[in-house]
Motif scaffolding. Structure first.
Motif, PDB file in Angstrom:
ATOM      1  N   ALA A 111       0.824  -1.211   0.000  1.00 43.88           N
ATOM      2  CA  ALA A 111       0.000   0.000   0.000  1.00 43.88           C
ATOM      3  C   ALA A 111       0.860   1.264   0.000  1.00 43.88           C
ATOM      4  O   ALA A 111       0.571   2.226  -0.719  1.00 43.88           O
ATOM      5  CB  ALA A 111      -0.925  -0.001   1.216  1.00 43.88           C
ATOM      6  N   VAL A 112       1.920   1.268   0.805  1.00 44.29           N
ATOM      7  CA  VAL A 112       2.821   2.424   0.846  1.00 44.29           C
ATOM      8  C   VAL A 112       3.428   2.667  -0.533  1.00 44.29           C
ATOM      9  O   VAL A 112       3.527   3.809  -1.003  1.00 44.29           O
ATOM     10  CB  VAL A 112       3.926   2.213   1.902  1.00 44.29           C
ATOM     11  CG1 VAL A 112       5.028   3.263   1.752  1.00 44.29           C
ATOM     12  CG2 VAL A 112       3.341   2.275   3.314  1.00 44.29           C
ATOM     13  N   ALA A 113       3.846   1.587  -1.201  1.00 45.02           N
ATOM     14  CA  ALA A 113       4.444   1.727  -2.535  1.00 45.02           C
ATOM     15  C   ALA A 113       3.441   2.324  -3.520  1.00 45.02           C
ATOM     16  O   ALA A 113       3.803   3.176  -4.350  1.00 45.02           O
ATOM     17  CB  ALA A 113       4.933   0.367  -3.032  1.00 45.02           C
ATOM     18  N   ILE A 114       2.198   1.908  -3.441  1.00 46.63           N
ATOM     19  CA  ILE A 114       1.170   2.454  -4.340  1.00 46.63           C
ATOM     20  C   ILE A 114       0.999   3.946  -4.112  1.00 46.63           C
ATOM     21  O   ILE A 114       0.964   4.740  -5.065  1.00 46.63           O
ATOM     22  CB  ILE A 114      -0.167   1.713  -4.130  1.00 46.63           C
ATOM     23  CG1 ILE A 114      -0.049   0.251  -4.576  1.00 46.63           C
ATOM     24  CG2 ILE A 114      -1.296   2.409  -4.895  1.00 46.63           C
ATOM     25  CD1 ILE A 114      -1.214  -0.619  -4.146  1.00 46.63           C
ATOM     26  N   MET A 115       0.901   4.357  -2.847  1.00 43.10           N
ATOM     27  CA  MET A 115       0.718   5.784  -2.538  1.00 43.10           C
ATOM     28  C   MET A 115       1.906   6.612  -3.010  1.00 43.10           C
ATOM     29  O   MET A 115       1.738   7.709  -3.553  1.00 43.10           O
ATOM     30  CB  MET A 115       0.502   5.973  -1.032  1.00 43.10           C
ATOM     31  CG  MET A 115      -0.700   5.241  -0.474  1.00 43.10           C
ATOM     32  SD  MET A 115      -2.249   5.603  -1.349  1.00 43.10           S
ATOM     33  CE  MET A 115      -3.214   4.153  -0.910  1.00 43.10           C
TER      34      MET A 115
ATOM     35  N   LEU B  17       4.827  -3.221 -10.282  1.00 45.04           N
ATOM     36  CA  LEU B  17       3.829  -2.258  -9.822  1.00 45.04           C
ATOM     37  C   LEU B  17       4.051  -0.896 -10.473  1.00 45.04           C
ATOM     38  O   LEU B  17       3.093  -0.252 -10.935  1.00 45.04           O
ATOM     39  CB  LEU B  17       3.884  -2.129  -8.300  1.00 45.04           C
ATOM     40  CG  LEU B  17       2.999  -1.046  -7.684  1.00 45.04           C
ATOM     41  CD1 LEU B  17       1.526  -1.332  -7.929  1.00 45.04           C
ATOM     42  CD2 LEU B  17       3.291  -0.922  -6.181  1.00 45.04           C
ATOM     43  N   ALA B  18       5.290  -0.447 -10.500  1.00 43.00           N
ATOM     44  CA  ALA B  18       5.586   0.851 -11.113  1.00 43.00           C
ATOM     45  C   ALA B  18       5.164   0.865 -12.579  1.00 43.00           C
ATOM     46  O   ALA B  18       4.572   1.842 -13.058  1.00 43.00           O
ATOM     47  CB  ALA B  18       7.079   1.161 -10.980  1.00 43.00           C
ATOM     48  N   ASP B  19       5.442  -0.203 -13.284  1.00 44.40           N
ATOM     49  CA  ASP B  19       5.048  -0.287 -14.685  1.00 44.40           C
ATOM     50  C   ASP B  19       3.523  -0.307 -14.834  1.00 44.40           C
ATOM     51  O   ASP B  19       2.973   0.320 -15.744  1.00 44.40           O
ATOM     52  CB  ASP B  19       5.656  -1.535 -15.318  1.00 44.40           C
ATOM     53  CG  ASP B  19       5.466  -1.577 -16.821  1.00 44.40           C
ATOM     54  OD1 ASP B  19       5.987  -0.688 -17.508  1.00 44.40           O
ATOM     55  OD2 ASP B  19       4.782  -2.493 -17.300  1.00 44.40           O
ATOM     56  N   GLN B  20       2.849  -1.012 -13.919  1.00 41.07           N
ATOM     57  CA  GLN B  20       1.391  -1.050 -13.966  1.00 41.07           C
ATOM     58  C   GLN B  20       0.794   0.333 -13.753  1.00 41.07           C
ATOM     59  O   GLN B  20      -0.181   0.725 -14.410  1.00 41.07           O
ATOM     60  CB  GLN B  20       0.859  -2.002 -12.902  1.00 41.07           C
ATOM     61  CG  GLN B  20      -0.651  -2.163 -12.895  1.00 41.07           C
ATOM     62  CD  GLN B  20      -1.156  -2.963 -14.084  1.00 41.07           C
ATOM     63  OE1 GLN B  20      -1.242  -4.181 -14.020  1.00 41.07           O
ATOM     64  NE2 GLN B  20      -1.490  -2.300 -15.167  1.00 41.07           N
ATOM     65  N   LEU B  21       1.387   1.107 -12.844  1.00 41.90           N
ATOM     66  CA  LEU B  21       0.850   2.436 -12.552  1.00 41.90           C
ATOM     67  C   LEU B  21       1.160   3.434 -13.670  1.00 41.90           C
ATOM     68  O   LEU B  21       0.425   4.405 -13.849  1.00 41.90           O
ATOM     69  CB  LEU B  21       1.375   2.930 -11.208  1.00 41.90           C
ATOM     70  CG  LEU B  21       0.829   2.142 -10.012  1.00 41.90           C
ATOM     71  CD1 LEU B  21       1.420   2.659  -8.705  1.00 41.90           C
ATOM     72  CD2 LEU B  21      -0.693   2.199  -9.966  1.00 41.90           C
ATOM     73  N   ILE B  22       2.226   3.196 -14.406  1.00 39.52           N
ATOM     74  CA  ILE B  22       2.467   3.995 -15.607  1.00 39.52           C
ATOM     75  C   ILE B  22       1.345   3.753 -16.606  1.00 39.52           C
ATOM     76  O   ILE B  22       0.825   4.693 -17.224  1.00 39.52           O
ATOM     77  CB  ILE B  22       3.842   3.654 -16.223  1.00 39.52           C
ATOM     78  CG1 ILE B  22       4.967   4.153 -15.317  1.00 39.52           C
ATOM     79  CG2 ILE B  22       3.965   4.252 -17.623  1.00 39.52           C
ATOM     80  CD1 ILE B  22       6.347   3.687 -15.753  1.00 39.52           C
TER      81      ILE B  22
END
Length: 292
Positions: A225-229, A278-283
């Motif tokens: 969760a912290v990484a997502i935020m 996750l970083a790629d997904q959020l891009i």
């Protein structure tokens, strides 16, 4: 290769659908409810016969972990009886059955990543129904591959990522458990692994494989969760809490890290780290947002 995909509108099925453009020589047939109920022998046999499939990818599952405790029959029908139906039809028509299972077959009391040879001990109906589905496939299907995964997410449907994206934009603070440890799995990465495996299978060869797949690395739900935020630059503060502060009808495995050595060795997979995935997904998520 003709491939039939069940659960075609779910997280993994949708991720598989997004990748088929890279495989123009393969013919895909995607099915989901209501057009195909995997617990119906007649419907499954008709679909397998019409598609002339050489492989079935079963992404269909009953995944409501808590509801399964009081909703036993649907959970067992979909997670146990459905795979048995698929296995019988795959046997009749000589197709490979690739089935997706879960880390919930384990009790979460380990202190090292689970291997395929570790003894399953599910904590609830969801995990038991998935385990019994695995066992029936192993008994019935002459050629099968079972892939257990964990903490699956994508931009489709209900999952932890989409919940955090919604709540992170709405709230100033969130409480998330820090004493449940595992590894998030990007559905697109699992789909890619499945394509790599199907590309490597040999015609007229029977398979009997059980594998574990998730992204690399280890984290808690709190860390996730912290990484997502942080990656979304949300101001929402995430506070770590114990599982006792967020009780659920079914206890979640405290430790569900999967050892992926076998699938990497047997199929030559290079698996991304969970944070990079996750970083790629959020891009991708950002690219899909409407411009202001």
């Amino acid at each position: 290769m003709n491939i039939l995909v069940t659960g075609g509108n779910g997280q993994l099925g949708s991720s598989i659908r997004e990748r088929i453009v890279s495989y123009p020589d393969w013919r895909f047939s995607f099915y989901d409810l209501p057009e195909l109920d995997i617990t119906s022998e007649e419907q499954v046999e008709d679909a397998v016969r019409r598609t002339e499939c050489s492989a079935i990818i079963n992404c269909a599952a009953y995944t409501a972990v808590d509801r399964a405790e009081t909703d036993h029959d649907p959970a067992y029908r979909v997670n146990r009886d459905g795979p048995a139906v698929l296995a019988r039809c795959a046997k009749s028509y000589g197709a490979l059955l690739l089935h997706v299972s879960t880390d919930y077959v384990f009790n979460g009391r380990s202190c090292r990543p689970y291997t395929e040879s570790d003894l399953p001990d599910p904590l609830g109906v969801y995990g038991r129904s998935k385990l019994e589905g695995e066992q029936l496939i192993e008994e019935i299907a002459p050629s099968y591959l079972i892939i257990r995964t964990s903490w699956l997410y994508s931009l489709h449907g209900q999952n932890f990522l989409n919940t955090m994206l919604r709540l992170g934009a709405e709230r100033e603070r969130l409480d998330v458990v820090f004493d449940q440890v595992g590894t998030p799995t990007r559905a697109s990465d699992l789909a890619g692994a499945i394509f790599s495996i199907l590309s490597a299978i040999q015609p007229d060869t029977r398979y009997a494989g059980l594998y574990h797949y998730s992204n690399e690395g280890v984290c808690s739900w709190y860390d996730f969760a912290v990484a997502i935020m942080r990656l979304k630059n949300f101001s929402c503060r995430v506070r770590p809490i114990e599982s006792s502060g967020y009780p659920t009808p079914v206890p979640r495995p405290a430790y569900s890290v999967l050892n992926k050595g076998a699938i990497k060795t047997d199929w030559g997979l290079d698996i991304p780290h969970w944070y990079d995935a996750l970083a790629d997904q959020l891009i991708t998520h950002q690219a899909n947002q409407p411009s202001s």
